[in-house]
Design a protein around this motif. Structure first.
Motif, PDB file in Angstrom:
ATOM      1  N   TYR A 134      -5.937  -8.911   4.406  1.00 48.51           N
ATOM      2  CA  TYR A 134      -4.832  -8.258   5.100  1.00 48.51           C
ATOM      3  C   TYR A 134      -4.510  -9.085   6.330  1.00 48.51           C
ATOM      4  O   TYR A 134      -5.396  -9.376   7.129  1.00 48.51           O
ATOM      5  CB  TYR A 134      -5.222  -6.834   5.489  1.00 48.51           C
ATOM      6  N   GLU A 135      -3.251  -9.495   6.439  1.00 49.59           N
ATOM      7  CA  GLU A 135      -2.860 -10.453   7.468  1.00 49.59           C
ATOM      8  C   GLU A 135      -3.829 -11.627   7.409  1.00 49.59           C
ATOM      9  O   GLU A 135      -3.975 -12.212   6.361  1.00 49.59           O
ATOM     10  CB  GLU A 135      -2.748  -9.766   8.825  1.00 49.59           C
ATOM     11  N   VAL A 192       0.854  -1.189   0.000  1.00 50.37           N
ATOM     12  CA  VAL A 192       0.000   0.000   0.000  1.00 50.37           C
ATOM     13  C   VAL A 192       0.892   1.242   0.000  1.00 50.37           C
ATOM     14  O   VAL A 192       1.774   1.378   0.851  1.00 50.37           O
ATOM     15  CB  VAL A 192      -0.943   0.001   1.221  1.00 50.37           C
ATOM     16  N   VAL A 193       0.665   2.113  -0.978  1.00 53.35           N
ATOM     17  CA  VAL A 193       1.507   3.310  -1.121  1.00 53.35           C
ATOM     18  C   VAL A 193       0.666   4.573  -0.885  1.00 53.35           C
ATOM     19  O   VAL A 193      -0.561   4.507  -0.796  1.00 53.35           O
ATOM     20  CB  VAL A 193       2.142   3.374  -2.533  1.00 53.35           C
ATOM     21  N   LEU A 205      -2.881   1.274   6.718  1.00 55.75           N
ATOM     22  CA  LEU A 205      -2.333   0.200   5.874  1.00 55.75           C
ATOM     23  C   LEU A 205      -1.082   0.613   5.108  1.00 55.75           C
ATOM     24  O   LEU A 205      -0.531  -0.175   4.348  1.00 55.75           O
ATOM     25  CB  LEU A 205      -3.406  -0.290   4.881  1.00 55.75           C
ATOM     26  N   TYR A 206      -0.637   1.847   5.298  1.00 48.77           N
ATOM     27  CA  TYR A 206       0.542   2.290   4.548  1.00 48.77           C
ATOM     28  C   TYR A 206       1.713   1.327   4.708  1.00 48.77           C
ATOM     29  O   TYR A 206       2.018   0.905   5.821  1.00 48.77           O
ATOM     30  CB  TYR A 206       0.978   3.697   4.970  1.00 48.77           C
ATOM     31  N   LEU A 216     -13.701  12.896   0.404  1.00 55.71           N
ATOM     32  CA  LEU A 216     -14.872  12.101   0.044  1.00 55.71           C
ATOM     33  C   LEU A 216     -15.467  11.336   1.220  1.00 55.71           C
ATOM     34  O   LEU A 216     -16.623  10.928   1.178  1.00 55.71           O
ATOM     35  CB  LEU A 216     -14.509  11.088  -1.051  1.00 55.71           C
ATOM     36  N   GLY A 217     -14.665  11.101   2.246  1.00 55.77           N
ATOM     37  CA  GLY A 217     -15.148  10.266   3.346  1.00 55.77           C
ATOM     38  C   GLY A 217     -15.032   8.782   3.047  1.00 55.77           C
ATOM     39  O   GLY A 217     -15.568   7.950   3.768  1.00 55.77           O
ATOM     40  N   PHE A 218     -14.339   8.433   1.961  1.00 56.46           N
ATOM     41  CA  PHE A 218     -14.088   7.027   1.636  1.00 56.46           C
ATOM     42  C   PHE A 218     -12.581   6.840   1.432  1.00 56.46           C
ATOM     43  O   PHE A 218     -12.098   6.882   0.306  1.00 56.46           O
ATOM     44  CB  PHE A 218     -14.832   6.605   0.360  1.00 56.46           C
ATOM     45  N   PRO A 219     -11.845   6.643   2.523  1.00 59.09           N
ATOM     46  CA  PRO A 219     -10.391   6.477   2.370  1.00 59.09           C
ATOM     47  C   PRO A 219     -10.072   5.231   1.550  1.00 59.09           C
ATOM     48  O   PRO A 219     -10.783   4.227   1.651  1.00 59.09           O
ATOM     49  CB  PRO A 219      -9.899   6.312   3.816  1.00 59.09           C
TER      50      PRO A 219
END
Ligand code: RBF
Ligand code: MG
Length: 327
Positions: free
Chosen positions: A231-232, A194-195, A266-267, A205-208
């Protein structure tokens, strides 16, 4: 599963081997069928099953270009082969020198001497080396000299057509991820780190969104998709947008994932994305509110799709052997 990357790192127990060789891009149902035959045959002959494959992909080395994009990069390919229950993989470093070896030298050095091969199982269309000179007939002749047997498997047919990496690539490029699932035996999946993106999704937007950095692999036709984000050890329903964000006048392609009700950072983390359904093409909206409404609708639709698919879902997150060949 043991993985060997070089001739001098091969350590096998005393058992002789039953080998198959190929690129196996996608580890699709055709490959799975072949791998299952390999295991059955290995069991019958009291040998161990070994897959010989190449890295980098021979086409990359010989033609340089980034064509074709891969369905599976080596890491994922090896994971999937392991899931199939294969005993060992010999991942041969592919170079121009290797490509210039004649079939006899290759067979003697890599298969007979290094792997103690007693049986070879190859795909219906397999041939290697210059002008595809390492074909079934050649391999059989060499088998008489070096003391191994050769079998050629039949193509695996789905809906009247042979399952092949080319056919699957075309489907994915056309956004037909649901159809590709049938030929793969699992969801089409991409994975990566994840970058940092535009930092616009969350704030504006409120949607990361988690932006994925992909290298060499194929990604589906730009558009919006219902996906599972892994993820994991968590598998979460999510929406993916592959595109250029035309509403904001961008011109770089991004692969973004929004995971509803999930706020962990998640970066730099490793994220896997399993594509379930294509929802719609990406559009240029007149304003933020319209885009926000549409994303909300995409989420609602995704939740309905993924909820209705629950009985099938788990088995499609990973590869499963074709039902006809399990025992
Ligand atoms: N951007 C667009 O310009 N057009 C779209 O149709 C569009 N659809 C999206 C659908 C989803 C489910 C998500 C998560 C994002 C979408 N975006 C779209 C991307 C949005 O512009 C982007 O997330 C932000 O600009 C932050 O990079
Ligand atoms: Mg983002």
């Amino acid at each position: 599963m043991r993985i060997f990357n070089a001739l001098d790192s091969i350590k096998l127990n005393n058992k002789k081997t039953c080998v198959t060789i190929g690129n196996f891009d996608g580890v699709h149902k055709g490959h799975q069928y072949l791998l299952t035959q390999l295991q059955t045959y290995a069991r019958q002959t009291d040998t161990q099953s070994v897959v010989v494959t190449f890295d980098p992909h021979p086409l990359r080395v010989l033609h340089g270009a980034k064509q074709p994009p891969f369905i599976t990069l080596t890491k994922q390919k090896l994971e999937l082969i392991e899931k199939m229950g294969i005993d060992a993989v010999f991942c041969v470093n592919f170079t121009r020198e290797l490509a210039n070896l004649n079939p006899e030298n290759f067979v003697e050095t890599y298969l007979v001497n290094a792997l103690s091969m007693r049986h070879l199982v190859i795909g219906y269309d397999y041939a290697f080396g210059k002008n595809r000179s390492g074909n079934f007939e050649t391999l059989q002749k060499l088998g008489e000299k070096f003391g191994y047997s050769v079998r050629q498997s039949e193509p695996f047919i789905h809906e009247g057509e042979t399952v092949s990496s080319t056919r699957i690539r075309k489907m994915i490029e056309a956004g037909q991820v649901f159809e590709a699932r049938e030929l793969l035996g699992r969801f089409y999946r991409v994975e990566g780190q994840v970058v940092h993106g535009q930092n616009r999704g969350g704030r504006l937007l409120g949607f990361p969104t988690a932006n994925l950095c992909l290298t060499d692999e194929l990604f589906p036709l730009p558009g919006v998709y219902a996906v599972f984000a892994e993820y994991e050890n968590m598998v979460m329903p999510a929406v993916a947008n592959i595109g250029f964000n035309p509403t904001f006048g961008n011109d770089v392609l991004s692969v973004e994932i929004h995971i509803p009700n999930f706020s962990a950072d998640l970066y730099d983390k490793w994220l896997k994305v399993h594509f379930v359904r294509n929802l719609r093409p990406e559009k240029k909206f007149g304003g933020l509110d319209e885009l926000k409404q549409q994303i909300q609708a995409d989420i609602t639709q995704t939740q309905a799709i993924l909820a209705s698919d629950t009985t099938q879902t788990k088995s499609f997150l990973w590869t499963t052997p074709p039902a006809s060949t399990t025992n």
